[in-house]
Design a protein around this motif. Structure first.
Motif, PDB file in Angstrom:
ATOM      1  N   SER A 127       0.877  -1.516  -0.104  1.00  0.00           N
ATOM      2  CA  SER A 127      -0.133  -0.203  -0.267  1.00  0.00           C
ATOM      3  C   SER A 127       1.050   1.332   0.117  1.00  0.00           C
ATOM      4  O   SER A 127       2.023   1.138   0.140  1.00  0.00           O
ATOM      5  CB  SER A 127      -1.383   0.336   1.027  1.00  0.00           C
ATOM      6  N   ASP A 128       0.380   2.400  -0.421  1.00  0.00           N
ATOM      7  CA  ASP A 128       1.102   3.248   0.455  1.00  0.00           C
ATOM      8  C   ASP A 128       2.777   3.627  -0.978  1.00  0.00           C
ATOM      9  O   ASP A 128       3.880   3.911  -0.503  1.00  0.00           O
ATOM     10  CB  ASP A 128       1.253   3.953   1.640  1.00  0.00           C
ATOM     11  N   ILE A 129       1.639   3.731  -2.101  1.00  0.00           N
ATOM     12  CA  ILE A 129       3.528   3.971  -2.907  1.00  0.00           C
ATOM     13  C   ILE A 129       3.707   5.094  -3.190  1.00  0.00           C
ATOM     14  O   ILE A 129       4.706   5.431  -3.610  1.00  0.00           O
ATOM     15  CB  ILE A 129       3.096   2.802  -4.365  1.00  0.00           C
ATOM     16  N   GLY A 167      -3.912   1.361  -1.604  1.00  0.00           N
ATOM     17  CA  GLY A 167      -4.501   2.699  -1.458  1.00  0.00           C
ATOM     18  C   GLY A 167      -3.649   3.431  -1.159  1.00  0.00           C
ATOM     19  O   GLY A 167      -2.352   3.080  -0.881  1.00  0.00           O
ATOM     20  N   ASP A 168      -3.390   4.999  -2.132  1.00  0.00           N
ATOM     21  CA  ASP A 168      -2.034   5.564  -1.964  1.00  0.00           C
ATOM     22  C   ASP A 168      -1.557   5.177  -3.282  1.00  0.00           C
ATOM     23  O   ASP A 168       0.008   5.368  -2.921  1.00  0.00           O
ATOM     24  CB  ASP A 168      -1.494   6.231  -0.073  1.00  0.00           C
ATOM     25  N   VAL A 169      -2.146   4.913  -3.820  1.00  0.00           N
ATOM     26  CA  VAL A 169      -1.164   4.668  -4.997  1.00  0.00           C
ATOM     27  C   VAL A 169      -0.020   5.651  -5.843  1.00  0.00           C
ATOM     28  O   VAL A 169       0.607   5.676  -5.945  1.00  0.00           O
ATOM     29  CB  VAL A 169      -2.140   3.738  -6.679  1.00  0.00           C
ATOM     30  N   GLY A 204      -6.937   5.662  -1.262  1.00  0.00           N
ATOM     31  CA  GLY A 204      -6.753   5.568  -0.118  1.00  0.00           C
ATOM     32  C   GLY A 204      -7.281   7.053  -0.324  1.00  0.00           C
ATOM     33  O   GLY A 204      -7.421   8.259  -1.412  1.00  0.00           O
ATOM     34  N   ASN A 205      -6.276   8.253   0.571  1.00  0.00           N
ATOM     35  CA  ASN A 205      -6.927   9.200   0.956  1.00  0.00           C
ATOM     36  C   ASN A 205      -6.048  10.251  -0.169  1.00  0.00           C
ATOM     37  O   ASN A 205      -6.303  11.667  -0.793  1.00  0.00           O
ATOM     38  CB  ASN A 205      -6.661   9.834   2.089  1.00  0.00           C
ATOM     39  N   HIS A 206      -5.267   9.480  -0.745  1.00  0.00           N
ATOM     40  CA  HIS A 206      -4.488  11.135  -1.566  1.00  0.00           C
ATOM     41  C   HIS A 206      -5.181   9.867  -3.437  1.00  0.00           C
ATOM     42  O   HIS A 206      -3.689  10.946  -3.670  1.00  0.00           O
ATOM     43  CB  HIS A 206      -2.716  10.219  -1.153  1.00  0.00           C
ATOM     44  N   ASP A 207      -5.637   9.009  -3.380  1.00  0.00           N
ATOM     45  CA  ASP A 207      -5.872   9.017  -4.820  1.00  0.00           C
ATOM     46  C   ASP A 207      -7.142   9.470  -5.123  1.00  0.00           C
ATOM     47  O   ASP A 207      -7.669  10.864  -3.982  1.00  0.00           O
ATOM     48  CB  ASP A 207      -6.235   7.644  -5.117  1.00  0.00           C
ATOM     49  N   TYR A 216      -8.991  -2.745   3.177  1.00  0.00           N
ATOM     50  CA  TYR A 216      -9.716  -1.700   3.001  1.00  0.00           C
ATOM     51  C   TYR A 216      -7.944  -0.351   3.696  1.00  0.00           C
ATOM     52  O   TYR A 216      -7.271  -0.494   4.052  1.00  0.00           O
ATOM     53  CB  TYR A 216      -9.804  -1.313   5.221  1.00  0.00           C
ATOM     54  N   HIS A 217      -8.123   0.965   2.745  1.00  0.00           N
ATOM     55  CA  HIS A 217      -7.111   1.813   3.101  1.00  0.00           C
ATOM     56  C   HIS A 217      -6.078   2.309   4.773  1.00  0.00           C
ATOM     57  O   HIS A 217      -5.294   2.012   5.061  1.00  0.00           O
ATOM     58  CB  HIS A 217      -7.426   2.746   2.459  1.00  0.00           C
ATOM     59  N   GLY A 218      -8.076   2.858   5.383  1.00  0.00           N
ATOM     60  CA  GLY A 218      -7.172   2.663   6.644  1.00  0.00           C
ATOM     61  C   GLY A 218      -7.660   4.607   7.418  1.00  0.00           C
ATOM     62  O   GLY A 218      -6.460   4.498   7.882  1.00  0.00           O
ATOM     63  N   GLY A 268      -3.944   0.181   5.387  1.00  0.00           N
ATOM     64  CA  GLY A 268      -2.460   1.049   4.740  1.00  0.00           C
ATOM     65  C   GLY A 268      -1.939   1.996   5.870  1.00  0.00           C
ATOM     66  O   GLY A 268      -3.356   1.650   7.379  1.00  0.00           O
ATOM     67  N   HIS A 269      -1.917   2.555   4.791  1.00  0.00           N
ATOM     68  CA  HIS A 269      -2.858   4.101   5.470  1.00  0.00           C
ATOM     69  C   HIS A 269      -1.330   4.973   6.154  1.00  0.00           C
ATOM     70  O   HIS A 269      -0.967   5.592   6.028  1.00  0.00           O
ATOM     71  CB  HIS A 269      -4.318   4.296   5.863  1.00  0.00           C
ATOM     72  N   VAL A 270      -0.764   4.065   7.843  1.00  0.00           N
ATOM     73  CA  VAL A 270      -0.053   4.646   8.724  1.00  0.00           C
ATOM     74  C   VAL A 270       1.307   4.672   8.249  1.00  0.00           C
ATOM     75  O   VAL A 270       2.477   4.743   9.006  1.00  0.00           O
ATOM     76  CB  VAL A 270       0.007   4.223  10.031  1.00  0.00           C
TER      77      VAL A 270
HETATM   78 FE   FE2 Z   1      -3.325   6.907   3.479  1.00  0.00          FE
END
Ligand code: FE2
Ligand code: FE2
Length: 473
Positions: free
Chosen positions: A224-226, A265-267, A311-314, A353-355, A415-417
């Motif tokens: 996650s979080d690339i 998420g946060d690709v 995720g929240n950056h996408d 789930y992105h988180g 992911g996320h953190v």
């Molecule tokens: Fe995130």
């Protein structure tokens, strides 16, 4: 493949030989086409450069890996995915419908046999001096002057109050963990105007559940979080990971089992996600950021299935549940799912789930921290919900609560953190994946200690989980 060159009377320098041990036919053909009787290391390097418009070399293993031998077995559970189904206008009616749906479905999960009769909060007044069980939503929680915890509770029929005395140590400790909007089961004696709480239960999953094992001996890789496009993107670590998937590193047997790659998420790093983000970006166009993801997919072995959730950056709506990334952003042939989503892979039920709600959970539940994200995931399972605190992060009140965990997952991937974590909890693998982004100034300010360059792997047949670190040479 070296023999093929020798058959043609072409000799190879000693330092080029190792490069050609497992070379694919395209590389050999390329070397034949240069019509030299003697191939040097430089000739091989140049041939690889010509063939690959990519960083990975074109050398392939001589043997077909296990993952190439099996057709994909993957099913997206569309009724649990908001993609294409968002109907909300954010009206009061939508909020009421959302909470009604959440309460009714969660009540079923809480309705296990109880030693006391279950009552509604409209009827509880008729049960004075009786022991009862009530399934309720906690809409307010506060400490009393006497040191007890007072809960204001409601159900579909009415409202009431419940008190948890500090003297009842076990329940008091549980009550400290209660979050606003938690849906719980309480037992206790009715002493109007209160229920004096004896015990508290969350829906949770059964105490004993077998881990799910698949028939095929394959593997799922979790990342996650690339954060493609970020100045802090760790290109070296990422290239090593790609090379490893192409069986050009250690543990090639395990790499050859990787049939599924799941991205939670946060690709990309996105644009305008936080103040002054521009200074942290090398690519300021979000479409170009996603092009890097498409390039990455192209570099993967062709037998691999990629599942990607935002995720929240996408570049999808910020509020959860999020729909899948659309085809104008990600053009490659991957399985695009919403956040959250449920995908059954080789019979193993995955919730992805992105988180985003991790932040509010960590700040609200005693004992949680950014260092142990798997403990947050355990709270999600205990509460059977991925965003228990309404308003803790942005939620769209859909008429169906997509964040509710109705069926027990075999894998919960979050992911996320940016921190890896793992816990096997009552038959569920709680897999928290890290990142391919170095620590940013913003994270330093937030006190984050990420674990970049480390990925998760689950072997489907044995149900064994491990991590692989791509930080070394
Ligand atoms: Fe995130
Ligand atoms: Fe992230």
């Amino acid at each position: 493949m070296l023999e093929k060159l020798r058959e043609r009377g072409i000799r190879v320098s000693l330092d080029a030989e190792p490069l050609l041990q497992n070379a694919g036919e395209n590389l050999i053909d390329e070397l034949v086409s240069i019509r030299k009787p003697f191939i040097s290391r430089q000739d091989v390097d140049e041939a690889i450069a010509r063939l690959g418009a990519r960083k990975v070399e074109v050398i392939r293993s001589r043997e077909r890996p296990a993952a190439a031998e099996h057709p994909p077995d993957l099913k997206v559970v569309h009724q649990l995915d908001v993609t294409g189904k968002s109907r909300t206008t954010g009206s009061v009616d939508d909020f009421v419908a959302y909470f009604r749906n959440r309460f009714q479905r969660m009540s079923k999960l809480l309705n296990s046999p109880s030693k006391y009769p279950t009552t509604t909060l409209a009827d509880v007044k008729r049960e004075v001096n009786q022991n009862v069980r009530a399934i309720c939503l906690v809409y307010e929680k506060r400490d009393t002057k006497a040191g007890s915890i007072l809960l204001e509770i409601e159900d579909m029929h009415g409202q009431f109050k419940a008190v948890v005395s500090r003297k009842n140590e076990k329940s008091y400790e549980k009550a400290r963990q209660i979050l606003k909007d938690d849906i719980i089961s309480i037992t206790g004696k009715v002493l109007e105007p209160f229920i004096i709480v004896e015990d508290i239960e969350w829906p949770d999953v059964p105490l004993i559940r077998e881990e799910k094992c698949a028939e095929n001996d394959l593997a799922c890789a979790y990342i996650s979080d690339i954060h493609f496009g970020s100045r802090h993107f760790l290109e070296k670590q990422f290239d090593r990971f790609v090379n490893w998937l192409n069986m050009k590193g250690n543990e090639t047997e395990l790499a050859g089992k990787v049939k599924y790659l799941i991205v939670a998420g946060d690709v990309v790093d996105g644009v305008g996600i936080y103040p002054n983000q521009e200074k942290d970006l090398t690519i300021k166009d979000v479409y170009k950021q996603y092009e890097l993801f498409d390039n990455f997919v192209e570099m993967l072995p062709d037998y691999m299935e990629v599942i990607v959730s935002p995720g929240n950056h996408d570049a999808v709506r910020r509020a959860e549940p999020m729909p899948a990334l659309d085809d104008t952003l990600v053009k490659s042939d991957v399985v695009k799912v919403g956040n959250p989503s449920t995908v059954v892979i080789e019979g193993i039920r995955h919730v992805i789930y992105h988180g985003t709600s991790m932040d509010s959970m960590i700040s609200s539940v005693p004992g949680l921290s950014y260092n142990n994200p798997e403990k947050v995931s355990r709270e999600y399972i205990k509460r059977r919900h991925l965003s228990p605190i309404y308003g803790g992060n942005l939620i769209v009140p859909e008429r169906v609560d997509y964040l509710l965990l109705e069926d027990e997952p075999d894998v919960l991937h979050v992911g996320h953190v940016h921190k890896n974590g793992y816990l096997q909890y009552r038959g569920t693998h709680l897999i928290n994946t890290g990142t391919f982004q170095d620590r940013t100034d913003f994270q330093i300010k937030q006190g984050h200690v990420p674990t970049p360059g480390v990925i998760g792997i689950l072997e489907t047949k044995t149900s064994v989980y491990k991590t692989i670190d791509f930080n070394g040479e």
